[in-house]
Design a protein around this motif. Sequence first.
Motif, PDB file in Angstrom:
ATOM      1  N   SER A  55      43.873   5.407  56.467  1.00 31.35           N
ATOM      2  CA  SER A  55      43.094   6.436  55.791  1.00 31.35           C
ATOM      3  C   SER A  55      43.747   7.811  55.975  1.00 31.35           C
ATOM      4  O   SER A  55      44.961   7.900  56.151  1.00 31.35           O
ATOM      5  N   PHE A  56      42.940   8.861  55.936  1.00 26.71           N
ATOM      6  CA  PHE A  56      43.500  10.213  56.022  1.00 26.71           C
ATOM      7  C   PHE A  56      42.669  11.077  56.958  1.00 26.71           C
ATOM      8  O   PHE A  56      41.442  11.012  56.959  1.00 26.71           O
ATOM      9  N   TYR A  57      43.368  11.885  57.727  1.00 23.48           N
ATOM     10  CA  TYR A  57      42.754  12.756  58.742  1.00 23.48           C
ATOM     11  C   TYR A  57      41.706  13.690  58.113  1.00 23.48           C
ATOM     12  O   TYR A  57      41.975  14.363  57.127  1.00 23.48           O
ATOM     13  N   ASN A  58      40.514  13.674  58.707  1.00 21.45           N
ATOM     14  CA  ASN A  58      39.383  14.488  58.221  1.00 21.45           C
ATOM     15  C   ASN A  58      38.979  14.145  56.783  1.00 21.45           C
ATOM     16  O   ASN A  58      38.466  15.005  56.049  1.00 21.45           O
ATOM     17  N   ALA A  59      39.197  12.891  56.381  1.00 24.49           N
ATOM     18  CA  ALA A  59      38.779  12.475  55.033  1.00 24.49           C
ATOM     19  C   ALA A  59      37.279  12.703  54.878  1.00 24.49           C
ATOM     20  O   ALA A  59      36.495  12.372  55.769  1.00 24.49           O
ATOM     21  N   SER A  60      36.894  13.296  53.761  1.00 19.90           N
ATOM     22  CA  SER A  60      35.469  13.481  53.486  1.00 19.90           C
ATOM     23  C   SER A  60      35.280  13.580  51.977  1.00 19.90           C
ATOM     24  O   SER A  60      36.239  13.675  51.220  1.00 19.90           O
ATOM     25  N   LYS A  61      34.019  13.566  51.592  1.00 17.18           N
ATOM     26  CA  LYS A  61      33.661  13.652  50.175  1.00 17.18           C
ATOM     27  C   LYS A  61      34.194  14.959  49.574  1.00 17.18           C
ATOM     28  O   LYS A  61      34.479  15.050  48.390  1.00 17.18           O
ATOM     29  N   ASN A  62      34.289  15.994  50.432  1.00 15.11           N
ATOM     30  CA  ASN A  62      34.705  17.316  49.948  1.00 15.11           C
ATOM     31  C   ASN A  62      36.041  17.771  50.528  1.00 15.11           C
ATOM     32  O   ASN A  62      36.287  18.970  50.650  1.00 15.11           O
ATOM     33  N   SER A  63      36.907  16.817  50.905  1.00 13.97           N
ATOM     34  CA  SER A  63      38.219  17.198  51.463  1.00 13.97           C
ATOM     35  C   SER A  63      38.917  18.199  50.554  1.00 13.97           C
ATOM     36  O   SER A  63      38.923  18.024  49.327  1.00 13.97           O
ATOM     37  N   ILE A  64      39.525  19.230  51.171  1.00 14.94           N
ATOM     38  CA  ILE A  64      40.289  20.198  50.364  1.00 14.94           C
ATOM     39  C   ILE A  64      41.510  19.492  49.777  1.00 14.94           C
ATOM     40  O   ILE A  64      41.842  19.666  48.609  1.00 14.94           O
ATOM     41  N   PHE A  65      42.186  18.672  50.597  1.00 13.43           N
ATOM     42  CA  PHE A  65      43.286  17.857  50.083  1.00 13.43           C
ATOM     43  C   PHE A  65      42.656  16.805  49.182  1.00 13.43           C
ATOM     44  O   PHE A  65      41.901  15.941  49.628  1.00 13.43           O
ATOM     45  N   PHE A  91      32.141  -5.170  56.234  1.00 13.15           N
ATOM     46  CA  PHE A  91      33.331  -5.570  56.990  1.00 13.15           C
ATOM     47  C   PHE A  91      33.330  -4.915  58.372  1.00 13.15           C
ATOM     48  O   PHE A  91      32.833  -3.798  58.541  1.00 13.15           O
ATOM     49  N   LYS A  92      33.928  -5.591  59.333  1.00 15.09           N
ATOM     50  CA  LYS A  92      34.315  -4.890  60.555  1.00 15.09           C
ATOM     51  C   LYS A  92      35.495  -4.019  60.117  1.00 15.09           C
ATOM     52  O   LYS A  92      36.268  -4.435  59.252  1.00 15.09           O
ATOM     53  N   TYR A  93      35.615  -2.851  60.689  1.00 13.37           N
ATOM     54  CA  TYR A  93      36.660  -1.939  60.206  1.00 13.37           C
ATOM     55  C   TYR A  93      37.360  -1.251  61.367  1.00 13.37           C
ATOM     56  O   TYR A  93      36.819  -1.100  62.464  1.00 13.37           O
ATOM     57  N   THR A  94      38.600  -0.846  61.083  1.00 14.95           N
ATOM     58  CA  THR A  94      39.325   0.091  61.939  1.00 14.95           C
ATOM     59  C   THR A  94      39.998   1.060  60.975  1.00 14.95           C
ATOM     60  O   THR A  94      40.773   0.630  60.117  1.00 14.95           O
ATOM     61  N   PHE A  95      39.653   2.338  61.079  1.00 13.23           N
ATOM     62  CA  PHE A  95      40.252   3.332  60.188  1.00 13.23           C
ATOM     63  C   PHE A  95      41.287   4.135  60.971  1.00 13.23           C
ATOM     64  O   PHE A  95      40.970   4.748  61.993  1.00 13.23           O
ATOM     65  N   LEU A  96      42.521   4.090  60.485  1.00 15.63           N
ATOM     66  CA  LEU A  96      43.596   4.896  61.077  1.00 15.63           C
ATOM     67  C   LEU A  96      43.748   6.122  60.187  1.00 15.63           C
ATOM     68  O   LEU A  96      44.254   6.025  59.067  1.00 15.63           O
ATOM     69  N   ARG A  97      43.268   7.252  60.674  1.00 20.93           N
ATOM     70  CA  ARG A  97      43.255   8.464  59.847  1.00 20.93           C
ATOM     71  C   ARG A  97      44.500   9.305  60.111  1.00 20.93           C
ATOM     72  O   ARG A  97      44.547  10.125  61.007  1.00 20.93           O
ATOM     73  N   ASP A  98      45.502   9.070  59.263  1.00 22.50           N
ATOM     74  CA  ASP A  98      46.792   9.779  59.327  1.00 22.50           C
ATOM     75  C   ASP A  98      46.671  11.247  58.983  1.00 22.50           C
ATOM     76  O   ASP A  98      46.086  11.577  57.948  1.00 22.50           O
ATOM     77  N   ASN A  99      47.318  12.101  59.757  1.00 26.82           N
ATOM     78  CA  ASN A  99      47.538  13.466  59.271  1.00 26.82           C
ATOM     79  C   ASN A  99      48.775  13.429  58.362  1.00 26.82           C
ATOM     80  O   ASN A  99      49.377  12.359  58.165  1.00 26.82           O
ATOM     81  N   PHE A 100      49.172  14.573  57.797  1.00 22.19           N
ATOM     82  CA  PHE A 100      50.416  14.610  57.022  1.00 22.19           C
ATOM     83  C   PHE A 100      51.564  14.198  57.938  1.00 22.19           C
ATOM     84  O   PHE A 100      51.525  14.431  59.146  1.00 22.19           O
ATOM     85  N   TYR A 101      52.577  13.586  57.352  1.00 20.89           N
ATOM     86  CA  TYR A 101      53.714  13.117  58.146  1.00 20.89           C
ATOM     87  C   TYR A 101      54.690  14.256  58.453  1.00 20.89           C
ATOM     88  O   TYR A 101      55.070  15.019  57.549  1.00 20.89           O
ATOM     89  N   ALA A 102      55.108  14.325  59.708  1.00 19.77           N
ATOM     90  CA  ALA A 102      56.146  15.288  60.103  1.00 19.77           C
ATOM     91  C   ALA A 102      57.411  15.004  59.295  1.00 19.77           C
ATOM     92  O   ALA A 102      58.140  15.935  58.903  1.00 19.77           O
ATOM     93  N   ASP A 103      57.654  13.727  59.021  1.00 27.29           N
ATOM     94  CA  ASP A 103      58.823  13.297  58.233  1.00 27.29           C
ATOM     95  C   ASP A 103      58.883  14.049  56.894  1.00 27.29           C
ATOM     96  O   ASP A 103      59.955  14.434  56.423  1.00 27.29           O
ATOM     97  N   PHE A 104      57.699  14.223  56.277  1.00 23.61           N
ATOM     98  CA  PHE A 104      57.598  14.867  54.965  1.00 23.61           C
ATOM     99  C   PHE A 104      58.088  16.320  55.038  1.00 23.61           C
ATOM    100  O   PHE A 104      58.899  16.761  54.211  1.00 23.61           O
TER     101      PHE A 104
END
Length: 278
Positions: A101-111, A129-142
């Motif tokens: 997923s994405f870091y701080n994902a929300s209904k009103n995400s600025i991104f 479902f049982k879930y595990t959400f991995l909330r990525d920030n932007f990649y340093a690689d980018f």
Amino acid sequence: MAKIAVTGVTGNLGGMVSRLCKENGIKVRNLARNKEKAEKIGFSDVFKSNYDKSEDTIKSLEGIEVLFMVSGSENPNRVQQHKDFIDAAKISGVSHIIYLSFYNASKNSIFTLGRDHYATEEYIKENGFKYTFLRDNFYADFFVNLCREYGEIKGPAGNGKVSAVVRSDVSEVAAKILENPEKWENQTLNMTGPEEFTMEEIVKIVSKYFGKEIKYIDETVEEAYESRKIWKAKQWEYDSWVSTYTAIAQNEQSGISNDIKKVLGRKATSLTEYLEIL
């Protein structure tokens, strides 16, 4: 051992996760839109699978208990494609979805694309479902790639901070979780680097490693839309590109999490460490 499937193996992150699982002795089924391409680059046990609920996709998930799901390609219909795929997983009897997923994902995400991730998370939960959400920030690689390719970073990020994460850290976390998925059920883990930086600070660090001056150009929102017109794109794409920076400006991408250490037993890779191994 739970039967595991990994999506998007011809892409960067899905491919890394599948290879790490293999190295760690974890057997996974590889899912790809293009089965031939996946086999050509060395993956075995490949099933043709799309983000839809076609017969092929349902078949690709049969017998699978744990599904590692990378988000689909960015497009205006991505949320519906994710929902169709999640429906297919439900039909096939998948019980646990590990979703990138994405870091701080929300209904009103600025991104703007963060909203897609929030909608997907909600749909996974709604469907029991049982879930595990991995909330990525932007990649340093980018950001490092922007510096390398253009010799600058430009965008309306102001003095906002981002705790950018190294992509390989995220793939290691996913592979580690797949060793013992039950331990991480119904958890949301934030994938950030061990420090937060402004764009100005990022270009300073990268300049030092590249041995040349890289500038940060703090554009206005209007200037950012204008400068990106050199690439022919749809409005939603321009919106997502510009909102990468406005989200940082509003500090939506700041804050440091310890979750990578919680999973891997070591600190997340810093920007300096990443530059040293490039």
